[in-house]
Design a protein around this motif. Structure first.
Motif, PDB file in Angstrom:
ATOM      1  N   PRO A  60     -11.194 -23.659  -3.979  1.00  0.00           N
ATOM      2  CA  PRO A  60     -10.610 -24.394  -5.104  1.00  0.00           C
ATOM      3  C   PRO A  60     -10.128 -23.433  -6.195  1.00  0.00           C
ATOM      4  O   PRO A  60     -10.777 -22.434  -6.496  1.00  0.00           O
ATOM      5  CB  PRO A  60     -11.768 -25.261  -5.612  1.00  0.00           C
ATOM      6  N   CYS A  61      -8.988 -23.753  -6.760  1.00  0.00           N
ATOM      7  CA  CYS A  61      -8.389 -22.935  -7.799  1.00  0.00           C
ATOM      8  C   CYS A  61      -9.223 -22.998  -9.084  1.00  0.00           C
ATOM      9  O   CYS A  61      -9.748 -24.047  -9.443  1.00  0.00           O
ATOM     10  CB  CYS A  61      -6.961 -23.420  -8.070  1.00  0.00           C
ATOM     11  N   LEU A  62      -9.301 -21.867  -9.776  1.00  0.00           N
ATOM     12  CA  LEU A  62     -10.091 -21.767 -11.002  1.00  0.00           C
ATOM     13  C   LEU A  62      -9.217 -21.498 -12.226  1.00  0.00           C
ATOM     14  O   LEU A  62      -9.736 -21.141 -13.289  1.00  0.00           O
ATOM     15  CB  LEU A  62     -11.141 -20.660 -10.854  1.00  0.00           C
ATOM     16  N   CYS A  63      -7.908 -21.687 -12.097  1.00  0.00           N
ATOM     17  CA  CYS A  63      -7.032 -21.472 -13.254  1.00  0.00           C
ATOM     18  C   CYS A  63      -7.316 -22.546 -14.310  1.00  0.00           C
ATOM     19  O   CYS A  63      -7.998 -23.545 -14.039  1.00  0.00           O
ATOM     20  CB  CYS A  63      -5.559 -21.477 -12.843  1.00  0.00           C
ATOM     21  N   ALA A  64      -6.798 -22.347 -15.503  1.00  0.00           N
ATOM     22  CA  ALA A  64      -7.072 -23.265 -16.617  1.00  0.00           C
ATOM     23  C   ALA A  64      -6.683 -24.701 -16.281  1.00  0.00           C
ATOM     24  O   ALA A  64      -7.377 -25.643 -16.666  1.00  0.00           O
ATOM     25  CB  ALA A  64      -6.340 -22.796 -17.873  1.00  0.00           C
ATOM     26  N   ARG A  65      -5.605 -24.885 -15.557  1.00  0.00           N
ATOM     27  CA  ARG A  65      -5.135 -26.234 -15.240  1.00  0.00           C
ATOM     28  C   ARG A  65      -5.982 -26.903 -14.160  1.00  0.00           C
ATOM     29  O   ARG A  65      -6.239 -28.102 -14.213  1.00  0.00           O
ATOM     30  CB  ARG A  65      -3.666 -26.169 -14.805  1.00  0.00           C
ATOM     31  N   CYS A  66      -6.428 -26.135 -13.189  1.00  0.00           N
ATOM     32  CA  CYS A  66      -7.112 -26.710 -12.024  1.00  0.00           C
ATOM     33  C   CYS A  66      -8.643 -26.712 -12.101  1.00  0.00           C
ATOM     34  O   CYS A  66      -9.286 -27.450 -11.353  1.00  0.00           O
ATOM     35  CB  CYS A  66      -6.710 -25.946 -10.764  1.00  0.00           C
ATOM     36  N   LEU A  67      -9.208 -25.901 -12.958  1.00  0.00           N
ATOM     37  CA  LEU A  67     -10.662 -25.738 -13.017  1.00  0.00           C
ATOM     38  C   LEU A  67     -11.371 -27.078 -13.176  1.00  0.00           C
ATOM     39  O   LEU A  67     -11.074 -27.847 -14.083  1.00  0.00           O
ATOM     40  CB  LEU A  67     -11.042 -24.821 -14.186  1.00  0.00           C
ATOM     41  N   ARG A  68     -12.283 -27.344 -12.261  1.00  0.00           N
ATOM     42  CA  ARG A  68     -13.112 -28.550 -12.323  1.00  0.00           C
ATOM     43  C   ARG A  68     -14.530 -28.109 -12.668  1.00  0.00           C
ATOM     44  O   ARG A  68     -15.209 -27.500 -11.838  1.00  0.00           O
ATOM     45  CB  ARG A  68     -13.064 -29.276 -10.979  1.00  0.00           C
ATOM     46  N   PRO A  69     -14.984 -28.386 -13.891  1.00  0.00           N
ATOM     47  CA  PRO A  69     -16.275 -27.872 -14.356  1.00  0.00           C
ATOM     48  C   PRO A  69     -17.450 -28.181 -13.433  1.00  0.00           C
ATOM     49  O   PRO A  69     -18.349 -27.346 -13.271  1.00  0.00           O
ATOM     50  CB  PRO A  69     -16.459 -28.550 -15.712  1.00  0.00           C
ATOM     51  N   GLU A  70     -17.452 -29.359 -12.832  1.00  0.00           N
ATOM     52  CA  GLU A  70     -18.590 -29.752 -11.998  1.00  0.00           C
ATOM     53  C   GLU A  70     -18.606 -29.063 -10.638  1.00  0.00           C
ATOM     54  O   GLU A  70     -19.612 -29.089  -9.936  1.00  0.00           O
ATOM     55  CB  GLU A  70     -18.607 -31.270 -11.823  1.00  0.00           C
ATOM     56  N   LEU A  71     -17.504 -28.418 -10.256  1.00  0.00           N
ATOM     57  CA  LEU A  71     -17.407 -27.781  -8.946  1.00  0.00           C
ATOM     58  C   LEU A  71     -17.865 -26.325  -9.058  1.00  0.00           C
ATOM     59  O   LEU A  71     -17.091 -25.442  -9.418  1.00  0.00           O
ATOM     60  CB  LEU A  71     -15.969 -27.850  -8.423  1.00  0.00           C
ATOM     61  N   VAL A  72     -19.136 -26.088  -8.781  1.00  0.00           N
ATOM     62  CA  VAL A  72     -19.693 -24.743  -8.896  1.00  0.00           C
ATOM     63  C   VAL A  72     -19.991 -24.120  -7.540  1.00  0.00           C
ATOM     64  O   VAL A  72     -20.280 -22.926  -7.463  1.00  0.00           O
ATOM     65  CB  VAL A  72     -20.959 -24.715  -9.777  1.00  0.00           C
ATOM     66  N   HIS A  73     -19.906 -24.917  -6.490  1.00  0.00           N
ATOM     67  CA  HIS A  73     -20.115 -24.420  -5.128  1.00  0.00           C
ATOM     68  C   HIS A  73     -18.961 -24.886  -4.259  1.00  0.00           C
ATOM     69  O   HIS A  73     -18.438 -25.988  -4.445  1.00  0.00           O
ATOM     70  CB  HIS A  73     -21.438 -24.943  -4.545  1.00  0.00           C
ATOM     71  N   ALA A  74     -18.573 -24.029  -3.327  1.00  0.00           N
ATOM     72  CA  ALA A  74     -17.487 -24.377  -2.404  1.00  0.00           C
ATOM     73  C   ALA A  74     -17.741 -23.666  -1.081  1.00  0.00           C
ATOM     74  O   ALA A  74     -18.513 -22.701  -1.010  1.00  0.00           O
ATOM     75  CB  ALA A  74     -16.141 -23.959  -2.990  1.00  0.00           C
ATOM     76  N   GLU A  75     -17.097 -24.157  -0.057  1.00  0.00           N
ATOM     77  CA  GLU A  75     -17.202 -23.540   1.261  1.00  0.00           C
ATOM     78  C   GLU A  75     -15.821 -23.250   1.788  1.00  0.00           C
ATOM     79  O   GLU A  75     -14.880 -24.023   1.580  1.00  0.00           O
ATOM     80  CB  GLU A  75     -17.958 -24.455   2.224  1.00  0.00           C
ATOM     81  N   ALA A  76     -15.718 -22.121   2.467  1.00  0.00           N
ATOM     82  CA  ALA A  76     -14.462 -21.736   3.103  1.00  0.00           C
ATOM     83  C   ALA A  76     -14.783 -20.785   4.243  1.00  0.00           C
ATOM     84  O   ALA A  76     -15.656 -19.918   4.112  1.00  0.00           O
ATOM     85  CB  ALA A  76     -13.533 -21.065   2.100  1.00  0.00           C
ATOM     86  N   GLU A  77     -14.099 -20.964   5.331  1.00  0.00           N
ATOM     87  CA  GLU A  77     -14.247 -20.085   6.487  1.00  0.00           C
ATOM     88  C   GLU A  77     -15.713 -19.865   6.856  1.00  0.00           C
ATOM     89  O   GLU A  77     -16.155 -18.747   7.064  1.00  0.00           O
ATOM     90  CB  GLU A  77     -13.519 -18.766   6.227  1.00  0.00           C
ATOM     91  N   GLN A  78     -16.469 -20.958   6.880  1.00  0.00           N
ATOM     92  CA  GLN A  78     -17.880 -20.978   7.262  1.00  0.00           C
ATOM     93  C   GLN A  78     -18.772 -20.125   6.355  1.00  0.00           C
ATOM     94  O   GLN A  78     -19.804 -19.619   6.782  1.00  0.00           O
ATOM     95  CB  GLN A  78     -18.033 -20.558   8.718  1.00  0.00           C
ATOM     96  N   MET A  79     -18.353 -19.988   5.088  1.00  0.00           N
ATOM     97  CA  MET A  79     -19.156 -19.281   4.094  1.00  0.00           C
ATOM     98  C   MET A  79     -19.306 -20.161   2.870  1.00  0.00           C
ATOM     99  O   MET A  79     -18.419 -20.951   2.559  1.00  0.00           O
ATOM    100  CB  MET A  79     -18.487 -17.969   3.675  1.00  0.00           C
ATOM    101  N   SER A  80     -20.419 -19.989   2.159  1.00  0.00           N
ATOM    102  CA  SER A  80     -20.657 -20.730   0.931  1.00  0.00           C
ATOM    103  C   SER A  80     -20.451 -19.792  -0.259  1.00  0.00           C
ATOM    104  O   SER A  80     -20.875 -18.635  -0.235  1.00  0.00           O
ATOM    105  CB  SER A  80     -22.083 -21.276   0.898  1.00  0.00           C
ATOM    106  N   PHE A  81     -19.817 -20.324  -1.298  1.00  0.00           N
ATOM    107  CA  PHE A  81     -19.483 -19.553  -2.484  1.00  0.00           C
ATOM    108  C   PHE A  81     -20.005 -20.249  -3.733  1.00  0.00           C
ATOM    109  O   PHE A  81     -20.115 -21.470  -3.776  1.00  0.00           O
ATOM    110  CB  PHE A  81     -17.964 -19.394  -2.614  1.00  0.00           C
ATOM    111  N   THR A  82     -20.277 -19.452  -4.762  1.00  0.00           N
ATOM    112  CA  THR A  82     -20.690 -19.951  -6.072  1.00  0.00           C
ATOM    113  C   THR A  82     -19.705 -19.433  -7.101  1.00  0.00           C
ATOM    114  O   THR A  82     -19.292 -18.268  -7.040  1.00  0.00           O
ATOM    115  CB  THR A  82     -22.110 -19.467  -6.413  1.00  0.00           C
ATOM    116  N   ARG A  83     -19.349 -20.305  -8.044  1.00  0.00           N
ATOM    117  CA  ARG A  83     -18.436 -19.907  -9.110  1.00  0.00           C
ATOM    118  C   ARG A  83     -19.169 -19.062 -10.142  1.00  0.00           C
ATOM    119  O   ARG A  83     -20.288 -19.357 -10.533  1.00  0.00           O
ATOM    120  CB  ARG A  83     -17.853 -21.149  -9.789  1.00  0.00           C
TER     121      ARG A  83
END
Length: 123
Positions: A60-83
């Motif tokens: 998920p994009c983290l630019c000023a327009r796209c940033l979703r405050p509640e989205l602090v974890h994401a998954e991509a390519e079978q990996m988990s990420f933290t903002r």
């Protein structure tokens, strides 16, 4: 120190010195640790410029327009990420870090140092 007291102290210090980037980062970090993500993003948004470029589609994009405050974890390519975020010279940079290293203070220092170096070169 209790998390609620840490937040109260950080917000009080920030209210007394609203132009202090370190206090703003401290308050946002305390709020994030307490799961108060929307408030943390608002603290950063109020006093800092978001330098994060528009990006996607993997995470998920983290630019000023796209940033979703509640989205602090994401998954991509079978990996988990933290903002995460770093603050330097009136700016904030959000980034995704693999969960395994997201809490590593060395990562935070490295990203902050790189951001500071780039901002100094531009000045």
């Amino acid at each position: 120190m209790e998390p609620a007291q840490e937040i109260e102290d950080a917000l009080g210090d920030l209210a007394a010195q609203p132009d202090d980037d370190a206090l703003r980062a401290r308050a946002a970090t305390a709020l994030t640790a307490a799961g108060r993500h929307r408030e943390a993003v608002e603290i950063l948004r109020d006093g800092l410029i978001n330098l994060t470029a528009h990006d996607g589609p993997t995470l998920p994009c983290l630019c000023a327009r796209c940033l979703r405050p509640e989205l602090v974890h994401a998954e991509a390519e079978q990996m988990s990420f933290t903002r995460g975020f770093v603050v330097a010279r009136g700016r904030v940079l959000y980034y995704w870090a693999p969960d395994e290293i997201a809490d590593d203070p060395g990562l935070l220092r490295a990203v902050a140092a790189q951001l500071s170096r780039r901002l100094v070169r531009r000045a």
